[in-house]
Design an enzyme around this catalytic site. Sequence first.
Site, PDB file in Angstrom:
ATOM      1  CB  THR A  55       1.761  -4.803  -6.977  1.00  0.00           C
ATOM      2  OG1 THR A  55       1.587  -5.282  -5.675  1.00  0.00           O
ATOM      3  CG2 THR A  55       1.968  -3.390  -6.895  1.00  0.00           C
ATOM      4  CB  SER A  67      11.640   0.272   8.212  1.00  0.00           C
ATOM      5  OG  SER A  67      12.189   1.025   7.159  1.00  0.00           O
TER       6      SER A  67
END
Length: 408
Positions: free
Chosen positions: A191, A408
Amino acid sequence: MKQISGGVTAAKGFKAASTAAGIKYKNNRNDMAMIYSEVPCRAAGTFTTNIVKAAPVKWDKEIVTSSPFAQAVVVNAGIANACTGEEGFSYCSQTAKAASECLSIPEDSVLVASTGVIGMQLPIDRITAGVKAMSAILDGSEESGTAAAQAIMTTDTVKKEVAVQFEAGGATITIGGMCKGSGMIHPDMCTMLSFVTTDAAISKELLQEALREDIKDTYNMISVDGDTSTNDTVLLLANGMAGNKEITEKNEDYLLFIKALNFINETLAKKMAGDGEGCTALFEVKIIGAETKAQAVTLSKSVITSSLTKAAIFGHDANWGRILCAMGYSGASFDPEKVDLYFESAAGKLQIIENGVALPYSEDEATKILSEPEVTAIADIKMGNASATAWGCDLTFDYVKINADYRS
């Protein structure tokens, strides 16, 4: 070859910019970056092996394969634009169109990249506004390149950039790069986003081959958590502004180029492994004395992806049984009763086992060696002359904390 300061703006003709587009982050931090070349570039790229590919990956693969040249890259952090369907892919086109209009370059010369949360749609109005803002402040300074490297960070704790120079073809050639990557990192592209720029004149075919071959020993040899991402992208742009005799064959100039490219990619790869989410140490595994390179690669990757081994490194515990265990289930054949194993760091080197059996070593000395920020395990399997090196990191409490509430 000599290392110099800087990153993507180190090579002649490359500029960068960054801005706070407000894509996801609410603290007014820069979350977009742009790389631009004064002249068209030959482009090469390698991409994720994950079947689930983000929209920017699909867009860039088409540009690299089919477009005559590339000239700009637009990157955003915060939202990955992955699993976003036709709408997400259309945002790649709209981003490229905005850059095309602002920079007066063809739309199919604009590459795009995204990193962040999967499944969210990009706020395209903020993206296009960011493109417009960055186009007006493109700059070739080292500071601008560094700011771009900082803008593409997500859970990274440090910016990652590097540059080198070497002489070839009657000119001084520069290669620079920047990357981001900290979690969801696993071999076969991780990633990560990596952008490498060079002023070398080199054919598109050799540029692509050089990149494709080099990632095997660099980016594909790192792992943080065993998760292969949807967005992995490495882009290599060459604008030819160094003025060297164009590299069109595998001659001495080509060998110098791939050596420098390898230094850039390996340095960036290690920076990502050493900045794994929550980690406290870069963990390097060297397999030597292997019968084949493929055997060594398999064994080294198996060790760096072992959660038990990574946890032992975090605890500064010389639990060598976990390393042999990871080697044993790798799928590669070897004789465990011939293995010698060493731990090494800036604090010293210590042999732990000989011919598969523990030696009478000092646990205190082992702990001291394993307490350094960079730790190496060396396994000699005594079967031949092949070797491979893989890089990972320790597994800490903070890795779970970071990923438990990432959205979040």
